[in-house]
Write a protein that holds these residues in place. Structure first.
Motif, PDB file in Angstrom:
ATOM      1  N   UNK A   2       0.839  -1.191   0.000  1.00 49.64           N
ATOM      2  CA  UNK A   2       0.000   0.000   0.000  1.00 49.64           C
ATOM      3  C   UNK A   2       0.879   1.247   0.000  1.00 49.64           C
ATOM      4  N   UNK A   3       2.003   1.176   0.687  1.00 49.72           N
ATOM      5  CA  UNK A   3       2.885   2.324   0.693  1.00 49.72           C
ATOM      6  C   UNK A   3       3.444   2.587  -0.694  1.00 49.72           C
ATOM      7  N   UNK A   6       0.871   4.070  -3.045  1.00 51.46           N
ATOM      8  CA  UNK A   6       0.574   5.465  -2.717  1.00 51.46           C
ATOM      9  C   UNK A   6       1.686   6.362  -3.214  1.00 51.46           C
ATOM     10  N   UNK A   7       2.942   5.939  -2.942  1.00 54.53           N
ATOM     11  CA  UNK A   7       4.057   6.754  -3.392  1.00 54.53           C
ATOM     12  C   UNK A   7       4.057   6.894  -4.896  1.00 54.53           C
ATOM     13  N   UNK A   9       1.627   6.629  -7.089  1.00 52.53           N
ATOM     14  CA  UNK A   9       0.497   7.168  -7.829  1.00 52.53           C
ATOM     15  C   UNK A   9      -0.231   8.302  -7.137  1.00 52.53           C
ATOM     16  N   UNK A  11      -3.222   8.183  -6.483  1.00 52.54           N
ATOM     17  CA  UNK A  11      -4.650   7.915  -6.664  1.00 52.54           C
ATOM     18  C   UNK A  11      -4.974   6.506  -6.201  1.00 52.54           C
ATOM     19  N   UNK A  13      -7.023   5.509  -3.678  1.00 49.12           N
ATOM     20  CA  UNK A  13      -8.207   5.278  -2.853  1.00 49.12           C
ATOM     21  C   UNK A  13      -8.927   4.022  -3.273  1.00 49.12           C
ATOM     22  N   UNK A  16      -7.144   0.726  -2.516  1.00 53.17           N
ATOM     23  CA  UNK A  16      -7.250   0.376  -1.096  1.00 53.17           C
ATOM     24  C   UNK A  16      -8.632  -0.146  -0.791  1.00 53.17           C
ATOM     25  N   UNK A  17      -9.624   0.525  -1.378  1.00 51.41           N
ATOM     26  CA  UNK A  17     -10.999   0.087  -1.156  1.00 51.41           C
ATOM     27  C   UNK A  17     -11.162  -1.358  -1.597  1.00 51.41           C
ATOM     28  N   UNK A  20      -9.666  -3.828   0.608  1.00 52.27           N
ATOM     29  CA  UNK A  20     -10.428  -4.042   1.827  1.00 52.27           C
ATOM     30  C   UNK A  20     -11.691  -4.825   1.569  1.00 52.27           C
TER      31      UNK A  20
ATOM     32  N   UNK B   5       3.713  16.473  -2.559  1.00 55.20           N
ATOM     33  CA  UNK B   5       2.788  15.431  -2.995  1.00 55.20           C
ATOM     34  C   UNK B   5       1.503  16.045  -3.520  1.00 55.20           C
ATOM     35  N   UNK B   9       0.140  15.876  -7.346  1.00 49.53           N
ATOM     36  CA  UNK B   9      -1.176  15.366  -7.674  1.00 49.53           C
ATOM     37  C   UNK B   9      -1.971  16.357  -8.515  1.00 49.53           C
ATOM     38  N   UNK B 230      -9.726   1.727   7.280  1.00 51.96           N
ATOM     39  CA  UNK B 230     -10.463   1.336   6.073  1.00 51.96           C
ATOM     40  C   UNK B 230     -11.683   2.222   5.835  1.00 51.96           C
ATOM     41  N   UNK B 233     -10.545   5.401   4.137  1.00 50.73           N
ATOM     42  CA  UNK B 233     -10.201   5.221   2.732  1.00 50.73           C
ATOM     43  C   UNK B 233     -11.450   4.989   1.896  1.00 50.73           C
ATOM     44  N   UNK B 292      -9.695  13.156   1.455  1.00 48.89           N
ATOM     45  CA  UNK B 292      -9.703  11.849   2.102  1.00 48.89           C
ATOM     46  C   UNK B 292      -8.288  11.277   2.170  1.00 48.89           C
ATOM     47  N   UNK B 293      -7.532  11.450   1.093  1.00 49.58           N
ATOM     48  CA  UNK B 293      -6.157  10.933   1.115  1.00 49.58           C
ATOM     49  C   UNK B 293      -5.309  11.659   2.141  1.00 49.58           C
ATOM     50  N   UNK B 296      -6.198  10.296   5.459  1.00 50.06           N
ATOM     51  CA  UNK B 296      -5.622   8.967   5.595  1.00 50.06           C
ATOM     52  C   UNK B 296      -4.163   9.064   6.028  1.00 50.06           C
ATOM     53  N   UNK B 303       1.774   5.516   6.149  1.00 49.18           N
ATOM     54  CA  UNK B 303       1.666   6.090   4.811  1.00 49.18           C
ATOM     55  C   UNK B 303       2.384   7.428   4.776  1.00 49.18           C
ATOM     56  N   UNK B 304       3.306   7.551   3.847  1.00 54.26           N
ATOM     57  CA  UNK B 304       3.975   8.834   3.654  1.00 54.26           C
ATOM     58  C   UNK B 304       3.912   9.184   2.179  1.00 54.26           C
ATOM     59  N   UNK B 305       3.353  10.315   1.888  1.00 54.30           N
ATOM     60  CA  UNK B 305       3.286  10.731   0.483  1.00 54.30           C
ATOM     61  C   UNK B 305       4.532  11.524   0.140  1.00 54.30           C
ATOM     62  N   UNK B 306       5.088  11.205  -1.006  1.00 60.13           N
ATOM     63  CA  UNK B 306       6.290  11.956  -1.393  1.00 60.13           C
ATOM     64  C   UNK B 306       6.055  12.620  -2.720  1.00 60.13           C
TER      65      UNK B 306
END
Lengths: 319, 306
Positions: A2-3, A6-7, A9, A11, A13, A16-17, A20, B5, B9, B230, B233, B292-293, B296, B303-306
């Motif tokens: 998941x990390x 996320x890094x 992209x 996008x 969400x 992850x959904x 789950x 980040x 985006x 969850x 997300x 939401x992100x 999260x 979670x770490x956004x880079x």
């Protein structure tokens, strides 16, 4: 994982959904592991496990029954779906009209049968569109890897953020409400997850000995993908397909309910429910009959999908 | 979690937005049947005047640039079907209604979904678990346009407790918000249950219990934060789904919101309204997903956004 996603992209969400709700990752891994053992054993084992699951078998039998009726509808329907009889509107159920008649005096049972035909056909064909587009896209991305893969999957990530149903509505508004366009448009809303699943499978298969052997003897790429990779990656795709069909049926019903899908005098479950809502104070059965048909179908497909996932993924826990 | 980040985006979104606007603009211009090909045949003079008023007589590239210019000022143009009304006015009137409905539905869904999910996880394999989980299967499988009319049939027509349609008093808000929120309550309940079960079996919860914390503190303080991940997300897709579901709910209950306007304009081929509303929906969904992100990332230290 998941990390990483996320890094890479941002996008994430939806992925992850899905992890789950569907526990995708797990069944993907499970199926790959089983495929290694013996290819014929996979399917007979899966069938044995599926047979033990009562809800899934109920779903399967119900769907087979419904499909048979839908195919035979032109021969077994008691009346045509579009013949009006204005002196016989909202007739109560009788021997001639088992479910009575609607606001224009048309036979409700016949409209329901023909409507099921259209709804199931849209569900099936649009899912086929999504499988073909998704699997080809995902297989190409997974096979070539590297820059091509990262760009192709980045496009998928970006597209996850688009609310496709609005694009479908816009398409239906501008290009007329053509049912062939509907198949195509609905199929194109559902291929993204399919592409991800197919890519994951192909990435795993690429390193298998039999694939390397095929590459070594010089099998051309398109043949390699169509004969060796795609058939071996198909398990999870089938599982996801059984979840795509109800999603597409729902989307079609949603559009038809709003008047943007199937056009009169044709009917689908969505448009039947919509006209049932208009008449529900006079004759609630006009609403209840298509609602039951749609709900039973959705339940069956969901149960079957769950059952298939468990059958193809023996390692998954049973929580 | 950095500014970079967020910027990254946004940069990814720009080409998407550009493509969507361009595609929709050209769809409007090349749509079969112009906006003024209505029932009555208009005299040629009137037609020319109308074309001039809406700048339809200019070369295409100029119209395209004009649309971008207007968009940059937040102007979505005039409605083709509602004389003397702009898309902005229509949105200003109907958006608050939709926002109220959506927030109410989300509130119900969170309240009922999360609390029933927590209870189900704590009382696993009892009726407290089975009943909400069975109801939630209904909520997940049945679409809004089946649940809504059935609720109306039962509570408005059958029992006569609540009004059938409209948007005046609080009574009018009960059925629509339940209809819209039901499916999300169902999902949230299952996600909360799953998340809580996973967290409750972990070592740090055992440690917390072992050092003698009260069960309430263990659940609310230690388990909930992880157990709700969850749920967070899922909120992005849930908000998008509630916006889409509002199309149906507002149609069923005759609520003067954005969704009903969008559907009406789509049926009337009021191109500018369709496009303006759709762009607004895109923007809303995008912003909500981003929020939401961010939430999260703030809640989950992994979670770490880079």
């Amino acid at each position: 994982m998941s990390k990483l996603s996320v890094d890479a992209t941002g996008f994430s969400t939806y992925s992850r959904l899905l992890q789950n709700v569907l526990r995708l990752r797990r069944f993907t891994v499970g199926v790959t592991a089983v495929t290694q053992k013996e290819s014929s054993g996979l399917w007979s084992d899966a069938w044995r496990r599926l047979k033990a699951n009562r809800l899934a078998m109920f779903g399967l039998i119900f769907l087979a029954f419904e499909a048979a009726i839908a195919i035979l509808t032109p021969w077994i329907a008691p009346h045509p779906f579009d013949v009006q009889s204005l002196e016989n509107t909202f007739a109560n159920p009788s021997m001639a009209h088992w479910l009575g008649t609607d606001a224009l005096g048309r036979d409700v049972l016949s409209r329901l049968l023909f409507g099921s035909r259209i709804s199931l056909m849209v569900g099936f064909l649009a899912s086929m569109v999504s499988v073909i587009v998704g699997v080809v896209y995902g297989a190409v991305a997974g096979w070539f890897g590297g820059k091509i893969d990262s760009w192709m999957m980045r496009i998928v990530d970006v597209m996850y953020a688009l609310p496709f149903i609005f694009l479908v509505i816009i398409l239906m508004v501008y290009f007329g409400r053509d049912i062939r366009l509907l198949f195509l448009a609905l199929g194109l809303t559902q291929w993204l997850t399919m592409a991800r699943i197919a890519r994951g499978q192909v990435l795993g298969l690429k390193r298998k000995e039999f694939v390397e052997a095929a590459v070594t003897v010089g099998v051309p790429t398109h043949r390699l993908l169509s004969r060796h990779i795609i058939p071996n990656a198909i398990g999870p795709v089938i599982v996801y397909l059984t979840l795509t069909v109800p999603a597409v049926i729902l989307e079609e019903a949603f559009l038809s309910f709003l008047g943007l899908g199937v056009q009169p005098p044709h009917a689908s479950w969505g448009s039947l429910i919509s006209s049932g809502v208009e008449a529900m104070e006079i004759a609630p059965r006009l609403l209840i009959a298509p609602a039951i048909a749609l709900s039973l179908t959705l339940f069956s497909l969901n149960f079957l999908g769950d059952g298939l996932r468990d059958a193809l993924d023996p390692k998954g826990s049973t929580d | 979690m950095g500014l970079r980040w967020l910027l990254n985006r946004l940069v990814v979104t720009i080409p998407v937005f550009f493509t969507v606007v361009t595609a929709v603009f050209f769809m409007i211009r090349f749509a079969p049947g112009g906006p003024f090909d209505s029932e009555k045949e208009l005299p040629p003079g009137v037609k020319e005047n109308l074309a001039a008023k809406y700048h339809l007589d200019e070369p295409l590239y100029q119209q395209y640039l004009r649309y971008w210019g207007d968009l940059a000022h937040g102007d979505l143009g005039p409605s083709f079907k509602h004389a003397n009304r702009t898309v902005n006015e229509i949105i200003a009137e109907s958006l608050p209604v939709s926002a109220e409905l959506g927030l109410l539905a989300l509130f119900w869904a969170m309240l009922i979904g999360v609390s029933s999910g927590i209870v189900a996880a704590l009382k696993r394999n009892t009726l407290w678990d089975y009943i909400p989980m069975s109801v939630s299967i209904l909520g997940i499988c049945l679409p809004t346009f089946v649940i809504g009319p059935l609720l109306v049939l039962a509570f408005a027509i059958g029992l006569d407790w609540l009004p059938v349609a409209g948007w005046e008093s609080w009574e009018h808000r009960v059925l629509p918000s339940i209809t819209l929120g039901f499916a999300y309550a169902a999902y949230l309940s299952r996600l909360t249950r799953g998340g809580m079960l996973e967290i409750l079996s972990q070592d740090f919860i055992r440690t917390a219990r072992a050092k003698g914390l009260s069960e309430a503190r263990v659940v609310l303080h230690h388990a909930l934060r992880g157990g709700l991940l969850p749920v967070i997300s899922y909120l992005g897709p849930a908000i998008a789904g509630i916006l889409t579901g509002a199309l149906v709910t507002e149609t069923i209950f005759h609520i003067p919101g954005l969704g009903r306007f969008f559907v009406e304009s789509a049926l009337n081929r009021d191109y500018t309204v369709v496009m303006g509303t759709a762009l607004l929906y895109f923007a809303l969904i995008f912003v909500c997903n981003m929020l939401v992100d961010v939430a999260y990332a703030l809640l989950d230290p992994r979670v770490r956004y880079e």
